[in-house]
Structure formats: C-alpha cells, structure tokens
Write an enzyme that holds these catalytic residues in place. Structure first.
Site, PDB file in Angstrom:
ATOM      1  N   ALA A  66       0.863  -1.176   0.000  1.00 60.78           N
ATOM      2  CA  ALA A  66       0.000   0.000   0.000  1.00 60.78           C
ATOM      3  C   ALA A  66       0.903   1.229   0.000  1.00 60.78           C
ATOM      4  O   ALA A  66       2.070   1.154   0.402  1.00 60.78           O
ATOM      5  CB  ALA A  66      -0.894  -0.014   1.238  1.00 60.78           C
ATOM      6  N   GLY A 110       0.738  -5.093   0.934  1.00 61.67           N
ATOM      7  CA  GLY A 110      -0.453  -5.158   0.099  1.00 61.67           C
ATOM      8  C   GLY A 110      -0.188  -5.793  -1.268  1.00 61.67           C
ATOM      9  O   GLY A 110      -1.106  -6.329  -1.893  1.00 61.67           O
ATOM     10  N   GLU A 113      -0.472  -9.413  -0.656  1.00 58.16           N
ATOM     11  CA  GLU A 113      -1.898  -9.675  -0.420  1.00 58.16           C
ATOM     12  C   GLU A 113      -2.693  -9.639  -1.720  1.00 58.16           C
ATOM     13  O   GLU A 113      -3.592 -10.455  -1.935  1.00 58.16           O
ATOM     14  CB  GLU A 113      -2.452  -8.666   0.588  1.00 58.16           C
ATOM     15  CG  GLU A 113      -1.839  -8.868   1.969  1.00 58.16           C
ATOM     16  CD  GLU A 113      -2.179  -7.748   2.941  1.00 58.16           C
ATOM     17  OE1 GLU A 113      -1.973  -6.570   2.571  1.00 58.16           O
ATOM     18  OE2 GLU A 113      -2.645  -8.044   4.048  1.00 58.16           O
ATOM     19  N   GLU A 133       4.737  -5.068   7.167  1.00 59.68           N
ATOM     20  CA  GLU A 133       3.951  -4.025   7.835  1.00 59.68           C
ATOM     21  C   GLU A 133       4.390  -3.769   9.269  1.00 59.68           C
ATOM     22  O   GLU A 133       4.285  -2.646   9.772  1.00 59.68           O
ATOM     23  CB  GLU A 133       2.454  -4.391   7.834  1.00 59.68           C
ATOM     24  CG  GLU A 133       1.796  -4.319   6.461  1.00 59.68           C
ATOM     25  CD  GLU A 133       1.848  -5.616   5.669  1.00 59.68           C
ATOM     26  OE1 GLU A 133       2.686  -6.498   5.988  1.00 59.68           O
ATOM     27  OE2 GLU A 133       1.045  -5.750   4.738  1.00 59.68           O
TER      28      GLU A 133
HETATM   29  N1  CO8 Z   1       4.581   3.266  -0.605  1.00 60.47           N
HETATM   30  C1  CO8 Z   1       4.960   4.445  -1.141  1.00 60.47           C
HETATM   31  N2  CO8 Z   1       6.080   4.585  -1.883  1.00 60.47           N
HETATM   32  C2  CO8 Z   1       6.852   3.498  -2.057  1.00 60.47           C
HETATM   33  C3  CO8 Z   1       6.522   2.241  -1.515  1.00 60.47           C
HETATM   34  C4  CO8 Z   1       5.313   2.150  -0.752  1.00 60.47           C
HETATM   35  N3  CO8 Z   1       4.893   0.990  -0.238  1.00 60.47           N
HETATM   36  N4  CO8 Z   1       7.478   1.352  -1.858  1.00 60.47           N
HETATM   37  C5  CO8 Z   1       8.381   2.026  -2.595  1.00 60.47           C
HETATM   38  N5  CO8 Z   1       8.011   3.324  -2.725  1.00 60.47           N
HETATM   39  C6  CO8 Z   1       8.719   4.392  -3.441  1.00 60.47           C
HETATM   40  C7  CO8 Z   1       9.910   4.884  -2.645  1.00 60.47           C
HETATM   41  O1  CO8 Z   1       9.504   5.790  -1.669  1.00 60.47           O
HETATM   42  C8  CO8 Z   1      10.752   5.490  -3.742  1.00 60.47           C
HETATM   43  O2  CO8 Z   1      10.215   6.748  -4.066  1.00 60.47           O
HETATM   44  P1  CO8 Z   1      11.204   8.045  -4.205  1.00 60.47           P
HETATM   45  O3  CO8 Z   1      12.090   7.679  -5.368  1.00 60.47           O
HETATM   46  O4  CO8 Z   1      10.242   9.149  -4.481  1.00 60.47           O
HETATM   47  O5  CO8 Z   1      11.929   8.143  -2.925  1.00 60.47           O
HETATM   48  C9  CO8 Z   1      10.499   4.588  -4.945  1.00 60.47           C
HETATM   49  O6  CO8 Z   1       9.271   3.882  -4.648  1.00 60.47           O
HETATM   50  C10 CO8 Z   1      11.585   3.548  -5.149  1.00 60.47           C
HETATM   51  O7  CO8 Z   1      11.763   2.840  -3.925  1.00 60.47           O
HETATM   52  P2  CO8 Z   1      13.203   2.685  -3.194  1.00 60.47           P
HETATM   53  O8  CO8 Z   1      14.077   3.815  -3.542  1.00 60.47           O
HETATM   54  O9  CO8 Z   1      12.933   2.413  -1.753  1.00 60.47           O
HETATM   55  O10 CO8 Z   1      13.711   1.355  -3.935  1.00 60.47           O
HETATM   56  P3  CO8 Z   1      14.726   0.263  -3.341  1.00 60.47           P
HETATM   57  O11 CO8 Z   1      15.047  -0.630  -4.491  1.00 60.47           O
HETATM   58  O12 CO8 Z   1      15.821   0.915  -2.592  1.00 60.47           O
HETATM   59  O13 CO8 Z   1      13.853  -0.560  -2.262  1.00 60.47           O
HETATM   60  C11 CO8 Z   1      11.921  -1.733  -1.433  1.00 60.47           C
HETATM   61  C12 CO8 Z   1      12.763  -1.326  -2.663  1.00 60.47           C
HETATM   62  C13 CO8 Z   1      12.722  -2.688  -0.547  1.00 60.47           C
HETATM   63  C14 CO8 Z   1      10.675  -2.426  -1.978  1.00 60.47           C
HETATM   64  C15 CO8 Z   1      11.546  -0.470  -0.631  1.00 60.47           C
HETATM   65  O14 CO8 Z   1      10.999   0.486  -1.521  1.00 60.47           O
HETATM   66  C16 CO8 Z   1      10.536  -0.713   0.464  1.00 60.47           C
HETATM   67  O15 CO8 Z   1      10.886  -1.203   1.515  1.00 60.47           O
HETATM   68  N6  CO8 Z   1       9.262  -0.339   0.229  1.00 60.47           N
HETATM   69  C17 CO8 Z   1       8.208  -0.448   1.220  1.00 60.47           C
HETATM   70  C18 CO8 Z   1       7.757  -1.868   1.391  1.00 60.47           C
HETATM   71  C19 CO8 Z   1       6.710  -1.954   2.445  1.00 60.47           C
HETATM   72  O16 CO8 Z   1       6.906  -1.673   3.612  1.00 60.47           O
HETATM   73  N7  CO8 Z   1       5.495  -2.384   2.030  1.00 60.47           N
HETATM   74  C20 CO8 Z   1       4.384  -2.528   2.928  1.00 60.47           C
HETATM   75  C21 CO8 Z   1       3.570  -1.297   2.889  1.00 60.47           C
HETATM   76  S1  CO8 Z   1       2.298  -1.323   4.151  1.00 60.47           S
HETATM   77  C22 CO8 Z   1       1.054  -2.195   3.469  1.00 60.47           C
HETATM   78  O17 CO8 Z   1       1.136  -2.689   2.376  1.00 60.47           O
HETATM   79  C23 CO8 Z   1      -0.173  -2.325   4.323  1.00 60.47           C
HETATM   80  C24 CO8 Z   1      -1.081  -3.373   3.772  1.00 60.47           C
HETATM   81  C25 CO8 Z   1      -2.461  -2.885   3.860  1.00 60.47           C
HETATM   82  C26 CO8 Z   1      -3.270  -3.510   2.768  1.00 60.47           C
HETATM   83  C27 CO8 Z   1      -2.973  -2.905   1.445  1.00 60.47           C
HETATM   84  C28 CO8 Z   1      -4.085  -3.199   0.481  1.00 60.47           C
HETATM   85  C29 CO8 Z   1      -3.641  -4.023  -0.675  1.00 60.47           C
END
Ligand code: CO8
Length: 260
Positions: A66, A110, A113, A133
C-alpha cells in the site's frame, strides 16, 4: 476502454491482461491505482468475451505494498468511516473469473496480499514475497494474516509477519505452495497468458463453478463443502458445454465449447 493512468490493459483472444504501471513508486497501491485495478477487473469480469485475467506488474516490482506516503496521516475514525481497504479487498475477491498473478520482483505487504487474492500465482525467479507491515507499526490489512497462513502454514506466516524481515524468494514460495510455478523473469507473463488461455478455452460456466467450489474449501466444513461441490457438479449438466464436452469425448474429437 477508460483512459487509465496507472495501469495498462490489453486483451489477447479471451484473455485480459492488466499491468500495474506506476514505476516511480514500485507500483505502490495508492487509491487511484486501487480504483483503476478494480475498474478494469470489474469490466473484464462482466465481459462475456473474456474467460480469464492475468494481473502483473513490472520486472522490478509486482507491487511494493500500500502507498505508505498516502496513508501515513490517516486516522482510525476516517479509516473506520471510509471502510479503508474494505471495499477494495471485498471487490477483488468477488471476481468470478479466474485471475492469474504473474509476480516479478517485489510483492510486499499489500502487493503480496493482492497476489494472494488471485487464483493462481506464478513467480519470476527474482520475485520476493513478504509482509513488512510490522516495521511500519501496523499489521497486514488486506488478508495477509489469513491467506498467507492458509498458504504457508502458521509457523512460516508468523515468522514473516512478526519479524517483517523474513521474505520468501520464488523457490521458497514454490516449496511452501504459495506459488505453483517459477519461470525466468522474461518468460513469466507469457507463461501466465498461456495458462489463462488454456483456462479461457474451457466452458466458462464450469470454470466459474470450479473456482467457486475451490474457494469454498476455505470457508466451509468438509461435509458442507462436499455438498456445495456436488450441487454445482450436478448443475453443470444443465450447460451446453457439458453435453458438448462429453459427446466430443465419446466421438473422439475435440470439444467446441460455447461458454453456455
Ligand atoms: N509506498 C509508497 N512509496 C513506495 C513504496 C510504498 N509501499 N514502496 C516504494 N516506494 C517508493 C519509494 O519511496 C521510492 O520513491 P522516491 O524515489 O520518491 O523516494 C520509490 O518507490 C523507489 O523505492 P526505493 O528507492 O525504496 O527502492 P529500493 O530498491 O531501494 O527498495 C523496497 C525497494 C525494498 C521495496 C523499498 O521500496 C521498500 O521497503 N518499500 C516499502 C515496502 C513496504 O513496507 N510495504 C508494505 C507497505 S504497508 C502495506 O502494504 C499495508 C497493507 C495494507 C493492505 C494494502 C491493500 C492491498
């Protein structure tokens, strides 16, 4: 077709392909992206010319969860009032046509999921499945605690969800039964389309009934599930495709299903 900004859609014969296309955020699921996925799925689900759907992302990410930036200031009261995630999740799991997820790269939170709401998951060799999460001070909110546990068992699901850092790579996901096959990244979507094409060539009514029956395995006791299955099995004899399928076998020819 409506003009989508964050997904691409195309059809190949009786198969529809939906590609998440928000590369700058690794396909993070913001409300606009949710909305477009739902809209496209509902459209294809209601299109008699479509028999199965493939859902995929990019080679780097199926979906990284998400959208954290969008939801970070949300409050309980607004979540509750707006049924945050509820509408979305309920709609996808109500789709009646089979959905094959083709997961390359990250399927986190998400994203994992979303893949698990599909009916079959194929993974590219570099796929990563995880529920991070807990690292954000929250928990999975779109089925992770339920569907992942059904798929991989309690101990592995707990380890993934409680640590937020134990992920499954593609091979592990296959070993645990979360995904049914692993392919080289560049072949993945093609293989998913092949399987969807095969499914879409079968009688559409029996395909949908089979999906309905399998899904009841997660809802019902064994005797209720068997009862449900038997009634649908009996009902397939009301279709033209059952007559055609069995006649074709007896006449040693290929069936020509009309999806009725
Ligand atoms: N939300 C918003 N932006 C994101 C997300 C995210 N989940 N994941 C990546 N991005 C963005 C980054 O902020 C970045 O943006 P910017 O260039 O503007 O800074 C861009 O995507 C590229 O990401 P990274 O620079 O971080 O890329 P890396 O290769 O270094 O890392 C990762 C990749 C490991 C995937 C890293 O981006 C990461 O950890 N992302 C978050 C993963 C996460 O925690 N996901 C869980 C989110 S919570 C959730 O899903 C709750 C579930 C609720 C249900 C949802 C309904 C389906």
């Amino acid at each position: 077709a409506p003009a989508y900004e964050m997904i691409k859609t195309e059809t190949q014969g009786r198969v529809a392909i939906i590609t998440l296309n928000r590369p700058k955020a690794l396909n993070a699921l913001c409300s606009e992206l949710f909305h477009e996925i739902n809209d496209a799925l509902a459209r294809f689900d209601n299109d008699a010319g479509i028999g199965a759907i493939v859902l995929t992302g990019s080679e780097r990410a199926f979906a990284a969860g998400a959208d954290i930036k969008e939801m970070k200031d949300a409050e309980f009261i607004s979540n509750y009032k707006n049924n945050f995630l509820g509408h979305w999740v309920e709609q996808i799991s109500k789709m009646r046509k089979p959905i094959v997820a083709a997961v390359n790269g990250y399927a986190l939170g998400g994203g994992c999921e979303l893949a698990m709401m599909c009916d079959i998951i194929y993974a590219g060799e570099k796929a990563v499945f995880g529920q991070p999460e807990i690292n954000l001070g929250t928990i999975p909110g779109a089925g992770g605690t339920q569907r992942l546990t059904h798929a991989v068992g309690k101990s592995k699901a707990m380890e993934m969800i409680l640590t937020g850092s134990v992920n499954l790579d593609a091979q592990e996901a296959k070993t645990y039964g979360l995904v049914s096959a692993v392919f080289p990244p560049e072949k993945l979507v093609e293989e998913a389309i092949k399987t969807a094409t095969k499914i879409a060539s079968k009688g559409a009514v029996s395909v949908q009934m089979a999906k309905e029956a399998v899904n009841q395995a997660y809802e019902l006791s064994l005797s209720s599930g068997l009862h449900f299955e038997r009634r649908l099995f009996q009902a397939t004899f009301a279709t033209k495709d059952q007559k055609e399928g069995m006649s074709a076998f007896a006449e040693k020819r290929k069936p020509n299903f009309v999806h009725e």
